[in-house]
Scaffold this motif. Structure first.
Motif, PDB file in Angstrom:
ATOM      1  N   UNK A 228      84.321  75.512   1.548  1.00 44.24           N
ATOM      2  CA  UNK A 228      84.003  74.120   1.910  1.00 44.24           C
ATOM      3  C   UNK A 228      83.135  74.080   3.175  1.00 44.24           C
ATOM      4  N   UNK A 229      83.424  74.982   4.121  1.00 46.77           N
ATOM      5  CA  UNK A 229      82.596  75.001   5.340  1.00 46.77           C
ATOM      6  C   UNK A 229      81.145  75.332   5.014  1.00 46.77           C
ATOM      7  N   UNK A 230      80.942  76.264   4.084  1.00 40.08           N
ATOM      8  CA  UNK A 230      79.570  76.615   3.703  1.00 40.08           C
ATOM      9  C   UNK A 230      78.856  75.420   3.082  1.00 40.08           C
ATOM     10  N   UNK A 231      79.602  74.625   2.309  1.00 38.23           N
ATOM     11  CA  UNK A 231      78.999  73.421   1.730  1.00 38.23           C
ATOM     12  C   UNK A 231      78.525  72.477   2.823  1.00 38.23           C
ATOM     13  N   UNK A 232      79.402  72.219   3.773  1.00 37.79           N
ATOM     14  CA  UNK A 232      79.033  71.310   4.863  1.00 37.79           C
ATOM     15  C   UNK A 232      77.817  71.852   5.623  1.00 37.79           C
ATOM     16  N   UNK A 233      77.863  73.163   5.894  1.00 34.01           N
ATOM     17  CA  UNK A 233      76.757  73.791   6.616  1.00 34.01           C
ATOM     18  C   UNK A 233      75.443  73.643   5.888  1.00 34.01           C
ATOM     19  N   UNK A 234      75.523  73.787   4.584  1.00 34.56           N
ATOM     20  CA  UNK A 234      74.302  73.770   3.781  1.00 34.56           C
ATOM     21  C   UNK A 234      73.749  72.353   3.646  1.00 34.56           C
ATOM     22  N   UNK A 235      74.634  71.372   3.450  1.00 32.74           N
ATOM     23  CA  UNK A 235      74.180  70.018   3.124  1.00 32.74           C
ATOM     24  C   UNK A 235      74.017  69.087   4.318  1.00 32.74           C
ATOM     25  N   UNK A 236      74.714  69.383   5.412  1.00 33.44           N
ATOM     26  CA  UNK A 236      74.651  68.453   6.542  1.00 33.44           C
ATOM     27  C   UNK A 236      73.688  68.989   7.590  1.00 33.44           C
ATOM     28  N   UNK A 237      73.005  68.075   8.268  1.00 39.67           N
ATOM     29  CA  UNK A 237      72.036  68.514   9.270  1.00 39.67           C
ATOM     30  C   UNK A 237      72.695  68.722  10.630  1.00 39.67           C
ATOM     31  N   UNK A 238      73.966  68.337  10.741  1.00 40.52           N
ATOM     32  CA  UNK A 238      74.638  68.482  12.034  1.00 40.52           C
ATOM     33  C   UNK A 238      75.864  69.368  11.881  1.00 40.52           C
ATOM     34  N   UNK A 239      76.397  69.813  13.020  1.00 40.30           N
ATOM     35  CA  UNK A 239      77.615  70.626  12.998  1.00 40.30           C
ATOM     36  C   UNK A 239      78.773  69.805  13.514  1.00 40.30           C
ATOM     37  N   UNK A 240      79.972  70.276  13.255  1.00 41.40           N
ATOM     38  CA  UNK A 240      81.152  69.604  13.792  1.00 41.40           C
ATOM     39  C   UNK A 240      81.631  70.368  15.024  1.00 41.40           C
TER      40      UNK A 240
END
Ligand SMILES: [Zn+2]
Length: 252
Positions: A228-240
């Motif tokens: 799931x983290x890889x998905x967020x990394x790939x699709x979102x332009x920002x980090x958490x």
């Protein structure tokens, strides 16, 4: 014009000397409102504007284009356990950041109801784990319209039985024959869990069902979380920003 709506507090920010800008999640999507004098006079909003409180917001619309004024708020629910449990607090901080940064159109009421039930559910859980993190992220991917395809290979349509790879870029399972560099391996058990997750409805007791059905090891959970983290990394332009602290708490 006055109106009322249920809302979950996501964040608040000082505006000038006395006012607060409050960000809430409502059945109609995100809503920002100005709480006049909330920094100075604590009487009207005593501890009401804390993150993840569920409130009945009473708002006044002002000029077109201007933010509404929060006149009054009634408390519906406080997730009390956050405030006495550091791990939970860190988990909720991470969720708050995700909910605040991510936005989408459509399904607002369903999304709001899921988050509302989810907050109540987490409040009752004695301990939060990587399982909860994965479940939350998985649901978020669903709301964002990025639910991974896990029934058949996204490259050829074949349904692998035992050997599975996964491609974040292509959003799903890859079979042995189609695998390429960069795809990563998933075990049959991990894929089974993903299947259960993806079949499940929006029922608030979903998580309990899954937890009863599957005894996942810490290693399995680590892999699912990295997915799931890889998905967020790939699709979102920002980090958490709060993700790292959360991962340290869970020792991953
Ligand atoms: Zn294939």
């Amino acid at each position: 014009m006055l109106f009322s709506v249920e809302g979950i507090v996501l964040s608040k920010e000082r505006i000038g000397e006395i006012d607060l800008l409050v960000e809430t999640l409502t059945p109609k999507g995100k809503l920002w409102a100005i709480a006049k004098g909330a920094q100075k006079s604590r009487k009207r909003f005593v501890n009401l504007l804390e993150e993840f409180n569920l409130l009945n917001l009473h708002l006044r619309k002002t000029l077109k284009g201007a933010l509404p004024i929060l006149e009054k708020a009634d408390l519906i629910f406080i997730p009390e356990s956050i405030w006495g449990n550091l791990e939970k607090y860190i988990f909720f901080s991470y969720m708050g950041e995700v909910l605040s940064k991510v936005s989408f159109k459509g399904l607002e009421a369903e999304y709001f109801n899921f988050i509302k039930d989810w907050v109540k559910f987490l409040d009752r859980e004695p301990k939060l784990t990587l399982f909860h993190k994965f479940f939350f992220e998985w649901k978020m991917l669903g709301f964002l319209g990025w639910s991974p395809q896990i029934e058949a290979c996204v490259r050829c349509g074949y349904q692998p039985k035992r050997i599975f790879y996964f491609s974040v870029k292509e959003g799903g399972i890859i079979c042995y024959r189609c695998r390429q560099e960069g795809d990563f391996r998933l075990s049959a058990e991990q894929v089974e869990v993903l299947k259960i997750f993806s079949k499940m409805s929006k029922n608030k007791e979903d998580l309990k069902k899954v937890m009863e059905k599957k005894a996942l090891t810490f290693e399995d959970l680590k892999i699912l979380n990295s997915l799931t983290e890889r998905f967020f990394n790939y699709f979102l332009v920002f980090e958490f920003n709060s993700l790292q602290t959360l991962k340290e708490t869970f020792r991953v």
